[in-house]
Design an enzyme around this catalytic site. Structure first.
Site, short mmCIF file in Angstrom:
data_model
loop_
_atom_site.label_atom_id
_atom_site.label_comp_id
_atom_site.label_asym_id
_atom_site.label_seq_id
_atom_site.Cartn_x
_atom_site.Cartn_y
_atom_site.Cartn_z
N GLY A 76 -36.11 97.35 -9.96
CA GLY A 76 -35.39 96.09 -10.07
C GLY A 76 -36.29 94.91 -9.80
O GLY A 76 -37.45 95.06 -9.42
N VAL A 87 -36.27 101.23 -5.95
CA VAL A 87 -35.54 102.20 -5.15
C VAL A 87 -35.82 103.60 -5.68
O VAL A 87 -35.71 103.86 -6.88
CB VAL A 87 -34.02 101.93 -5.18
CG1 VAL A 87 -33.29 102.90 -4.26
CG2 VAL A 87 -33.73 100.49 -4.77
N THR A 146 -36.04 92.75 -7.42
CA THR A 146 -36.27 92.54 -5.99
C THR A 146 -36.83 93.77 -5.30
O THR A 146 -37.74 93.67 -4.48
CB THR A 146 -34.95 92.13 -5.29
OG1 THR A 146 -34.43 90.95 -5.92
CG2 THR A 146 -35.18 91.85 -3.82
N ASN A 147 -36.28 94.94 -5.62
CA ASN A 147 -36.71 96.19 -4.98
C ASN A 147 -36.93 97.28 -6.01
O ASN A 147 -36.34 97.29 -7.09
CB ASN A 147 -35.65 96.68 -3.98
CG ASN A 147 -35.47 95.76 -2.80
OD1 ASN A 147 -34.39 95.25 -2.56
ND2 ASN A 147 -36.53 95.54 -2.03
N ASP A 172 -22.53 94.72 -9.72
CA ASP A 172 -23.82 95.04 -9.12
C ASP A 172 -24.39 93.78 -8.46
O ASP A 172 -24.72 92.81 -9.14
CB ASP A 172 -24.79 95.57 -10.18
CG ASP A 172 -26.06 96.16 -9.58
OD1 ASP A 172 -26.34 95.90 -8.40
OD2 ASP A 172 -26.76 96.89 -10.30
N ASP A 194 -35.43 103.48 -9.67
CA ASP A 194 -34.75 102.29 -10.19
C ASP A 194 -35.62 101.08 -9.89
O ASP A 194 -35.72 100.64 -8.74
CB ASP A 194 -33.37 102.16 -9.53
CG ASP A 194 -32.66 100.87 -9.90
OD1 ASP A 194 -32.96 100.31 -10.97
OD2 ASP A 194 -31.80 100.43 -9.11
N ALA A 249 -31.33 98.45 -18.73
CA ALA A 249 -31.18 99.90 -18.56
C ALA A 249 -30.34 100.23 -17.34
O ALA A 249 -29.54 101.18 -17.35
CB ALA A 249 -32.55 100.56 -18.45
N ASP A 250 -30.49 99.45 -16.26
CA ASP A 250 -29.74 99.73 -15.04
C ASP A 250 -28.23 99.58 -15.26
O ASP A 250 -27.42 100.31 -14.67
CB ASP A 250 -30.20 98.82 -13.90
CG ASP A 250 -30.05 97.33 -14.23
OD1 ASP A 250 -30.10 96.97 -15.42
OD2 ASP A 250 -29.89 96.53 -13.29
#
Length: 245
Positions: free
Chosen positions: A8, A13, A10-11, A129, A6, A108-109
């Protein structure tokens, strides 16, 4: 094992699944300047931290909201694990009809979260989220993605968390859920996810459950659906599969 990724703002994962079980998770900062080779080395090092070799990965799937990194990380998976990843994007079967004016504008997330939430509850649900932004996504009783709302995230609002900000954000979440339900005309189960989901959920009255790994679980479900024979569902029935387009 399935490697779910995933990407993102910021991160990034990573989740490693042994069948339906999430065996390991890894979280690293999103760095736009890393190359394919650097991410490939990083993936191998993360696996090594758990005492695993890269060849334990026999499949991979990626969802990304950072277009410049999508191909970079995909190439890293190819180099680091010698696997061709499935990329969530237009044309991929999701099982979730997207009732949105322009489905391509939906991250997509957010679709992946909708897949995981509806697969779990089989009823109306709102996913909140808590990421770089805080997003609210509404799924109908029929499993249709209806759209949602995006507001600035907690970290965007302030560099340092303060009690007033936490309580204020929790109150905003409660108020937004009430407005969404009023517009929809029915109540929904509410699932929180994202890095700050657990923190805000302690103070938000309308959040029913927290699952930090909801997106990873959605990726696992989508990969399993992708492997099913085209148009087949459980019981051998044929069905038209909606696409993320």
């Amino acid at each position: 094992m399935l490697l779910a990724v995933d990407i993102g703002n910021t991160n990034v994962v990573f989740g490693l699944y042994d069948g339906d079980t999430l065996a390991h998770t890894f979280r690293v900062s999103t760095v736009h300047t890393r190359t394919e080779d650097e991410y490939a080395v990083l993936i191998r090092e993360l696996l090594a931290l758990r005492g695993l070799r890269s060849d334990v990965v026999d499949a991979a799937i990626i969802a990304s909201v950072v277009p410049p990194l999508t191909d970079v990380v995909a190439d890293a998976v190819r180099r680091g694990c010698a696997r061709e990843p499935l990329l969530i994007g237009p044309g991929v079967k999701t099982g979730i009809p997207v009732l949105y004016e322009n489905p391509r504008e939906v991250g997509a997330d957010r679709i992946v979260n909708a897949v995981a939430a509806y697969d779990r509850l089989h009823g109306p649900v709102i996913v909140v989220d808590f990421g770089t932004a805080t997003t609210f996504d509404c799924i109908s009783p029929k499993g249709e993605y209806l759209g949602g709302v995006i507001v600035p995230g907690v970290r965007v609002s302030l560099d340092a968390l303060q009690s007033g900000l936490i309580f204020g954000h929790a109150a905003m979440v409660d108020g937004m859920i009430e407005r969404l339900e009023e517009e929809q005309g029915y109540k929904s189960e509410v699932i929180a996810t994202g890095g700050l989901g657990g923190l805000i959920a302690k103070h938000a009255r309308r959040i029913d459950s927290v699952d930090e790994n909801l997106t990873l679980d959605g990726l696992r479900i989508l990969y399993a659906r992708h492997r099913e024979p085209a148009g087949e569902r459980k019981g051998g029935k044929k069905a038209r599969e909606p696409e993320l387009t």
